[in-house]
Design a protein around this motif. Structure first.
Motif, PDB file in Angstrom:
ATOM      1  N   SER A 267     -36.903  -8.433 -22.306  1.00 40.14           N
ATOM      2  CA  SER A 267     -38.041  -8.760 -23.100  1.00 40.14           C
ATOM      3  C   SER A 267     -38.959  -6.833 -23.440  1.00 40.14           C
ATOM      4  N   LEU A 268     -39.358  -6.763 -24.921  1.00 40.22           N
ATOM      5  CA  LEU A 268     -39.769  -5.339 -25.126  1.00 40.22           C
ATOM      6  C   LEU A 268     -41.324  -5.787 -25.381  1.00 40.22           C
ATOM      7  N   ASP A 269     -42.057  -4.666 -25.123  1.00 38.09           N
ATOM      8  CA  ASP A 269     -43.461  -4.362 -25.483  1.00 38.09           C
ATOM      9  C   ASP A 269     -44.055  -3.471 -26.940  1.00 38.09           C
ATOM     10  N   ASN A 270     -45.438  -3.386 -27.405  1.00 37.88           N
ATOM     11  CA  ASN A 270     -45.219  -2.420 -28.408  1.00 37.88           C
ATOM     12  C   ASN A 270     -45.454  -1.559 -27.865  1.00 37.88           C
ATOM     13  N   SER A 271     -45.020  -0.959 -26.192  1.00 39.41           N
ATOM     14  CA  SER A 271     -45.748   0.651 -26.303  1.00 39.41           C
ATOM     15  C   SER A 271     -43.923   1.314 -26.578  1.00 39.41           C
ATOM     16  N   VAL A 272     -42.890   0.212 -26.199  1.00 41.07           N
ATOM     17  CA  VAL A 272     -41.549   0.135 -25.582  1.00 41.07           C
ATOM     18  C   VAL A 272     -41.543   0.785 -27.560  1.00 41.07           C
ATOM     19  N   GLN A 273     -41.195  -0.575 -28.642  1.00 41.85           N
ATOM     20  CA  GLN A 273     -41.136  -0.264 -30.031  1.00 41.85           C
ATOM     21  C   GLN A 273     -42.040   1.174 -30.534  1.00 41.85           C
ATOM     22  N   ASN A 274     -43.015   0.704 -30.528  1.00 41.03           N
ATOM     23  CA  ASN A 274     -44.053   2.725 -31.308  1.00 41.03           C
ATOM     24  C   ASN A 274     -43.252   3.559 -31.162  1.00 41.03           C
ATOM     25  N   ALA A 275     -43.267   3.926 -29.655  1.00 38.15           N
ATOM     26  CA  ALA A 275     -42.447   5.054 -29.463  1.00 38.15           C
ATOM     27  C   ALA A 275     -41.206   5.044 -29.926  1.00 38.15           C
ATOM     28  N   LEU A 276     -40.397   4.453 -30.413  1.00 38.87           N
ATOM     29  CA  LEU A 276     -39.392   4.118 -30.786  1.00 38.87           C
ATOM     30  C   LEU A 276     -38.992   4.648 -32.500  1.00 38.87           C
ATOM     31  N   MET A 277     -39.916   3.725 -32.072  1.00 43.12           N
ATOM     32  CA  MET A 277     -40.258   3.799 -34.400  1.00 43.12           C
ATOM     33  C   MET A 277     -40.713   4.913 -34.976  1.00 43.12           C
ATOM     34  N   LEU A 278     -41.623   5.580 -34.216  1.00 42.30           N
ATOM     35  CA  LEU A 278     -42.074   7.409 -34.191  1.00 42.30           C
ATOM     36  C   LEU A 278     -40.784   8.402 -34.585  1.00 42.30           C
ATOM     37  N   GLU A 279     -39.612   7.833 -33.607  1.00 46.04           N
ATOM     38  CA  GLU A 279     -38.771   8.632 -33.016  1.00 46.04           C
ATOM     39  C   GLU A 279     -37.803   8.474 -34.204  1.00 46.04           C
ATOM     40  N   ILE A 280     -38.108   7.816 -35.133  1.00 41.03           N
ATOM     41  CA  ILE A 280     -36.972   7.103 -36.361  1.00 41.03           C
ATOM     42  C   ILE A 280     -37.999   7.131 -37.501  1.00 41.03           C
ATOM     43  N   ASP A 281     -38.740   6.938 -37.518  1.00 35.68           N
ATOM     44  CA  ASP A 281     -39.197   6.622 -39.205  1.00 35.68           C
ATOM     45  C   ASP A 281     -40.124   8.198 -38.608  1.00 35.68           C
ATOM     46  N   GLN A 282     -40.327   8.775 -38.394  1.00 41.04           N
ATOM     47  CA  GLN A 282     -41.444  10.367 -38.372  1.00 41.04           C
ATOM     48  C   GLN A 282     -40.994  11.321 -38.231  1.00 41.04           C
ATOM     49  N   LYS A 283     -39.408  11.363 -37.459  1.00 40.95           N
ATOM     50  CA  LYS A 283     -38.621  12.190 -36.324  1.00 40.95           C
ATOM     51  C   LYS A 283     -37.310  12.775 -37.387  1.00 40.95           C
ATOM     52  N   GLY A 284     -36.601  11.594 -38.078  1.00 38.76           N
ATOM     53  CA  GLY A 284     -35.887  11.244 -38.775  1.00 38.76           C
ATOM     54  C   GLY A 284     -34.815  11.294 -38.068  1.00 38.76           C
ATOM     55  N   ARG A 285     -35.101  10.561 -36.718  1.00 39.06           N
ATOM     56  CA  ARG A 285     -33.713  10.398 -35.376  1.00 39.06           C
ATOM     57  C   ARG A 285     -32.813   8.993 -35.583  1.00 39.06           C
ATOM     58  N   PRO A 286     -31.385   9.454 -35.861  1.00 40.97           N
ATOM     59  CA  PRO A 286     -30.913   7.524 -35.920  1.00 40.97           C
ATOM     60  C   PRO A 286     -31.288   6.649 -35.271  1.00 40.97           C
ATOM     61  N   LEU A 287     -31.192   5.703 -35.802  1.00 45.20           N
ATOM     62  CA  LEU A 287     -31.486   4.921 -35.169  1.00 45.20           C
ATOM     63  C   LEU A 287     -30.555   4.151 -33.478  1.00 45.20           C
ATOM     64  N   GLU A 288     -28.795   5.062 -33.655  1.00 40.84           N
ATOM     65  CA  GLU A 288     -28.439   4.727 -32.790  1.00 40.84           C
ATOM     66  C   GLU A 288     -28.958   5.429 -31.580  1.00 40.84           C
ATOM     67  N   GLU A 289     -28.937   6.385 -32.155  1.00 45.08           N
ATOM     68  CA  GLU A 289     -29.624   7.365 -30.743  1.00 45.08           C
ATOM     69  C   GLU A 289     -29.685   7.218 -30.240  1.00 45.08           C
ATOM     70  N   VAL A 290     -31.529   6.787 -31.069  1.00 43.30           N
ATOM     71  CA  VAL A 290     -32.762   6.200 -30.145  1.00 43.30           C
ATOM     72  C   VAL A 290     -32.670   5.251 -29.380  1.00 43.30           C
ATOM     73  N   VAL A 291     -32.351   4.293 -29.502  1.00 43.83           N
ATOM     74  CA  VAL A 291     -31.468   3.233 -29.084  1.00 43.83           C
ATOM     75  C   VAL A 291     -30.771   3.419 -27.106  1.00 43.83           C
ATOM     76  N   ALA A 292     -29.952   4.383 -28.092  1.00 45.35           N
ATOM     77  CA  ALA A 292     -28.962   4.705 -26.863  1.00 45.35           C
ATOM     78  C   ALA A 292     -30.107   5.922 -25.165  1.00 45.35           C
TER      79      ALA A 292
END
Length: 314
Positions: A267-292
């Motif tokens: 299960s995943l909630d909005n707070s998890v997704q929003n935080a990870l999306m911010l890292e990826i889409d705004q801070k330019g970090r690689p998806l795999e790194e953020v998920v790991a």
């Protein structure tokens, strides 16, 4: 009983070492759709499968075309299905049993039309959609005047905004966004210069942590909002608010019982997704790194899910 206990202990030890054997040697194929939130859901799912010893393959697939592939078994599952944007294939495949719904992912979604707060000064009566009839020109562009300009989802995501505009005879011209990134870039540009913008969008999304946006308000629906028909001015509910489902091919549970148990439990909630999306889409970090990074920091959250999968493999 003693032998069973020893087997269980061995399985748990393998879980901790990441060396658990998979039910099948064939990779589990997970589709990748057009938006970052889905990429996160898919890669967290795949990472947890790998924790239980499975091979995983990510396959680029459109949000609507993927359903035929899942129904046929060419793809195995999808963790993030927005149920109000699925086309005709999905409900038919569920009804026939070719696709199985394994519960909701846990996100709390919303879809509709958004605008920046300064448009209230240019269009008194907002956020009510009824105000848009009187101030369409305030949202107009050179190529739509005197009609307002409405940015809709990319063309291959469906025509829901265009359909609603037509049903309620709203004096707006729907213009398909080229992609999620293009839509966000246009929203940022408009807000930076104070220009008008009305755009179809959704949450969870990092956009709402980065920008101040409001939602167009609709008439209350008598029951669930039906987008396809029956809407008119004074009786317009806008858009059905989705659930976000986890789905799999009908054979997934028998072919990969351990992975199926993990998938059901996660299960995943909005707070998890929003935080990870911010890292990826705004801070330019690689998806795999953020998920790991999230997986490493949240073992207490996901370990019971993986343990459920390992138990199902015994």
């Amino acid at each position: 009983m003693k032998a069973k206990s020893l087997i269980s202990a061995a399985v748990m030890a393998l879980a901790g070492s990441g060396m658990a054997l998979a039910d099948s040697s064939d990779p589990i194929k997970i589709p990748i759709n057009e938006w970052t939130g889905q990429h996160i859901s898919a890669h967290i799912t795949g990472t947890l499968f790998k924790k239980a010893g499975y091979e995983v393959e990510y396959v680029t697939a459109g949000a609507v075309p993927q359903f035929a592939a899942i129904a046929q078994g060419d793809l195995h599952l999808q963790p993030e299905v927005w149920t109000n944007n699925v086309g005709d294939i999905y409900p038919k495949a569920v009804e026939s049993g070719d696709i199985v719904v394994l519960g909701q992912l846990g996100l709390q979604p919303q879809e509709g039309w958004i605008f920046p707060p300064y448009m209230k000064e240019k269009c008194p009566g907002l956020p009510s959609y009824d105000a848009l009839y009187e101030c369409a020109e305030a949202f107009a562009a050179a190529d739509t005047f005197p009609k307002g300009r409405l940015i809709t989802y990319p063309a291959d995501w469906g025509t829901r905004s265009k359909d609603v505009v037509g049903m309620i005879e709203l004096p707006f011209e729907p213009v398909a966004g080229g992609s999620e990134g293009a839509m966000i870039a246009e929203a940022k540009s408009a807000v930076a210069t104070g220009d008008p913008i009305l755009m179809m969008f959704w949450q969870p999304h990092w956009l709402f942590a980065d920008m101040d946006m409001e939602w167009v308000a609709w008439d209350a629906a008598d029951g669930e909002c039906v987008e396809e028909s029956g809407q008119e001015r004074g009786k317009a509910c806008g858009f059905q608010q989705a659930t976000i489902d986890k789905i799999a091919n009908k054979n997934f549970a028998s072919d990969y019982p351990g992975a199926n148990a993990i998938f059901e439990a996660m299960s995943l909630d909005n707070s998890v997704q929003n935080a990870l999306m911010l890292e990826i889409d705004q801070k330019g970090r690689p998806l795999e790194e953020v998920v790991a990074e999230w997986v490493d920091a949240n073992e207490a959250t996901w370990k019971p899910w993986v343990d459920a999968g390992l138990a199902a493999k015994q």
